[in-house]
Write a protein that holds these residues in place. Structure first.
Motif, PDB file in Angstrom:
ATOM      1  N   LEU A  46       0.827  -1.213   0.000  1.00 36.16           N
ATOM      2  CA  LEU A  46       0.000   0.000   0.000  1.00 36.16           C
ATOM      3  C   LEU A  46       0.859   1.260   0.000  1.00 36.16           C
ATOM      4  CD1 LEU A  46      -2.841  -0.866   2.536  1.00 36.16           C
ATOM      5  CD2 LEU A  46      -3.164  -0.082   0.181  1.00 36.16           C
ATOM      6  N   LEU A 107      -1.119  -7.069  -3.994  1.00 37.23           N
ATOM      7  CA  LEU A 107      -2.485  -6.555  -3.833  1.00 37.23           C
ATOM      8  C   LEU A 107      -2.485  -5.185  -3.161  1.00 37.23           C
ATOM      9  CD1 LEU A 107      -4.397  -9.786  -2.763  1.00 37.23           C
ATOM     10  CD2 LEU A 107      -4.511  -8.600  -4.978  1.00 37.23           C
ATOM     11  N   GLY A 108      -1.620  -5.008  -2.187  1.00 40.22           N
ATOM     12  CA  GLY A 108      -1.495  -3.713  -1.532  1.00 40.22           C
ATOM     13  C   GLY A 108      -1.009  -2.646  -2.490  1.00 40.22           C
ATOM     14  N   VAL A 110      -1.326  -2.596  -5.833  1.00 39.00           N
ATOM     15  CA  VAL A 110      -2.405  -2.292  -6.783  1.00 39.00           C
ATOM     16  C   VAL A 110      -3.476  -1.434  -6.108  1.00 39.00           C
ATOM     17  CG1 VAL A 110      -4.248  -3.322  -8.178  1.00 39.00           C
ATOM     18  CG2 VAL A 110      -1.949  -4.309  -8.218  1.00 39.00           C
ATOM     19  N   SER A 111      -3.841  -1.783  -4.896  1.00 39.11           N
ATOM     20  CA  SER A 111      -4.827  -0.993  -4.154  1.00 39.11           C
ATOM     21  C   SER A 111      -4.309   0.416  -3.890  1.00 39.11           C
ATOM     22  CB  SER A 111      -5.160  -1.669  -2.820  1.00 39.11           C
ATOM     23  OG  SER A 111      -5.714  -2.934  -3.029  1.00 39.11           O
ATOM     24  N   GLY A 112      -3.038   0.517  -3.530  1.00 38.29           N
ATOM     25  CA  GLY A 112      -2.436   1.827  -3.292  1.00 38.29           C
ATOM     26  C   GLY A 112      -2.430   2.699  -4.530  1.00 38.29           C
ATOM     27  N   GLN A 114      -4.622   2.516  -6.913  1.00 37.29           N
ATOM     28  CA  GLN A 114      -6.020   2.931  -7.094  1.00 37.29           C
ATOM     29  C   GLN A 114      -6.374   4.078  -6.146  1.00 37.29           C
ATOM     30  OE1 GLN A 114      -8.320   1.859  -9.377  1.00 37.29           O
ATOM     31  NE2 GLN A 114      -6.562   0.823 -10.274  1.00 37.29           N
ATOM     32  N   ILE A 115      -5.946   3.986  -4.928  1.00 39.03           N
ATOM     33  CA  ILE A 115      -6.191   5.059  -3.957  1.00 39.03           C
ATOM     34  C   ILE A 115      -5.536   6.359  -4.434  1.00 39.03           C
ATOM     35  CG2 ILE A 115      -5.643   5.858  -1.613  1.00 39.03           C
ATOM     36  CD1 ILE A 115      -5.959   2.871  -0.756  1.00 39.03           C
TER      37      ILE A 115
END
Length: 120
Positions: A46, A107-108, A110-112, A114-115
């Motif tokens: 993230l 996953l972190g 990719v999520s980061g 997106q954020i």
């Protein structure tokens, strides 16, 4: 070394120390290598995906996650099992930790990203 350089190095040291203090408190509360390594991997992903500034990475990734995730304890656990004859369990812990750590870091990340793209 000039005054400003020393001041900057002390600032970095302080950030890492404060992050480490929080990380070790959480690790001692959880007391499970697999869970702490998984949480730390997700947080590192993230942090990198969000694109934290270098001083923020020192606090989060080096300080907090560095003490939350503990490589030496994980290796000690695996080697203890291996030396006591529980080879399968040792290999399972080793491989599952690596696979889950890389997966959660990805996953972190990719999520980061997106954020960062939506909110920052």
């Amino acid at each position: 070394m000039n005054f400003y350089r020393v001041k900057f190095e002390l600032f970095k040291f302080t950030l890492i120390s404060l992050g480490s203090l929080l990380g070790v408190i959480l690790r001692l509360q959880i007391n499970n290598y697999f869970i702490t390594n998984s949480i730390g991997s997700l947080i590192i992903g993230l942090a990198l995906g969000i694109g934290l500034k270098s001083y923020q990475k020192l606090f989060v990734c080096v300080g907090f996650c560095g003490t939350l995730t503990i490589f030496s304890g994980w290796m000690f656990n695996c080697l203890s099992l291996f030396s006591s004859g529980d080879v399968e369990k040792s290999l399972f812990i080793l491989l599952s930790s690596i696979i889950s750590g890389l997966t959660l870091a990805f996953l972190g990340f990719v999520s980061g990203e997106q954020i960062r793209s939506r909110y920052l």
